[in-house]
Design an enzyme around this catalytic site. Structure first.
Site: not given
Ligand code: GLY
Length: 365
Positions: A120, A142, A184, A226, A236, A240, A244, A247, A251, A265
């Site tokens: 954990r 993330k 970014e 950020k 998020e 947050r 995106n 994106h 994506h 990317h």
């Protein structure tokens, strides 16, 4: 050297940003009071050997293990998570021990996910080596891996204990990788900071040439944006989501090309930013003057037309990928749009047929 403190609900940690600072890792760990008995160093195969040698020669920790990771989207999977976990178990790592990752975003996502689930959670130190990971994926916790259903669909939020971003690594990167990270930085400026956008617009060539003063300012300012966002919304649920921007389109472009090397990317994100800027104008959230400024900036980067990669026959496939985006909560597709440079709208829900028409009429001419 700059130190940027990150204060999230789950953890406080510092990001060190500078040139040739990674060799000071032992000193930084001492200063940060980060102690552990054992460490597993996961090193990305793309990290230049001479820099890694220098780090190793200064890092005299006597209980260290090494794992070389061949970072690619294909290898971002449970096989590598198991490999890391087995090394930790075989060597009796405790929760007080650490994984140190030296690599780009993929290596960081994989090793931080392993760190988050081993007993954990054990300590995680991230040394991001690409511009993309320095300005984006190393901040905010993330973690994750891909599976046959899609990218990053399995993962957790797990903040690191320390991030050391050294611009020395960037010199080894091809221009396409620099552009990838720049996407970014540009996104952060467009959603949050008009001053940063103008700095980028006025100094683009010096930034892309990695001139010290310019690249360090771009990285630091981008990380500050950020930081501000993830401190307010670590998981998020609201703000947050603004990260995106570009994106949803990006994506879908990557996925439609089967993640081929034709479009990496960051390049897909730049086309995504182009598309979301056009959508902002179409929905009349962005005025024409600011729209033109952004479009001119993207054309300096040679990101001005999607026809290089797609034709009208591909539109259905692109929209299909958008409809399965993990961020959708209904049948509609949500887009982040711009209100002006530095301000965004979080919610713009369109039906797939509206998106299809928008793409057909606005992105292929
Ligand atoms: N790259 C988007 C996020 O960290 O939320």
């Amino acid at each position: 050297m700059k130190i940027l403190p990150i204060n999230t609900k789950s953890k406080r940690y510092n990001i060190y940003i500078g040139n040739n600072i990674v060799i000071k890792l032992p000193k930084i760990l001492k200063k940060e009071k980060i102690n552990f008995q054992k460490s597993l160093i996961v090193v990305d195969k793309n990290v230049p050997k001479n820099i890694f040698k220098k780090i190793k020669s200064r890092y005299h920790h006597n209980k260290k293990l090494l794992l070389s990771f061949n970072a690619s989207e294909k290898n971002k999977n449970f096989k590598y998570i198991n490999l890391i976990l087995e090394m930790l178990f075989k060597n009796n790592f405790t929760r007080n021990d650490a994984i140190i990752c030296i690599g780009g975003g993929i290596a960081g996502d994989v090793s931080s996910f392993a760190a988050s689930i081993y007993k954990r959670g054990l300590k995680f130190i991230n040394i991001p080596t690409t511009l993309l990971s320095q300005v984006d994926s190393s901040i905010g916790g993330k973690t994750g891996v891909n599976n046959k259903f899609g990218k990053n669909l399995i993962g957790s939020f797990y903040q690191p204990d320390l991030v050391v971003s050294d611009t020395i690594f960037l010199k080894s990167l091809p221009r396409r990788e620099i552009i990838c990270g720049y996407a970014e930085i540009l996104k952060h400026s467009l959603i949050n900071n008009k001053r940063l956008f103008h700095f980028l617009n006025n100094n683009l060539s010096n930034i892309l040439k990695l001139k010290k003063k310019f690249i360090e300012k771009a990285i630091l300012e981008s990380c500050k944006i950020k930081k501000e966002i993830i401190e307010l919304d670590e998981r998020e649920s609201n703000l947050r989501k603004s990260l995106n921007f570009g994106h949803t389109f990006g994506h879908a472009y990557e996925a439609s090309l089967n993640y081929s090397k034709k479009l990496n990317h960051g390049e897909a994100v730049l086309y995504g930013i182009l598309s979301a800027t056009k959508l902002s104008k179409k929905l009349k959230t962005l005025n024409n003057e600011e729209y033109q400024i952004i479009i001119e900036h993207l054309s300096k980067l040679k990101f001005d037309n999607l026809k290089k990669f797609f034709n009208k026959k591909d539109i259905d496939k692109i929209v299909r990928y958008m409809t399965v985006d993990k961020k959708n909560t209904s049948k509609k597709i949500n887009f982040i749009t711009l209100k002006k440079i530095g301000r965004y709208n979080l919610k713009n829900q369109l039906n797939p047929s509206e998106v299809r028409n928008f793409i057909k009429l606005n992105l292929f001419n």
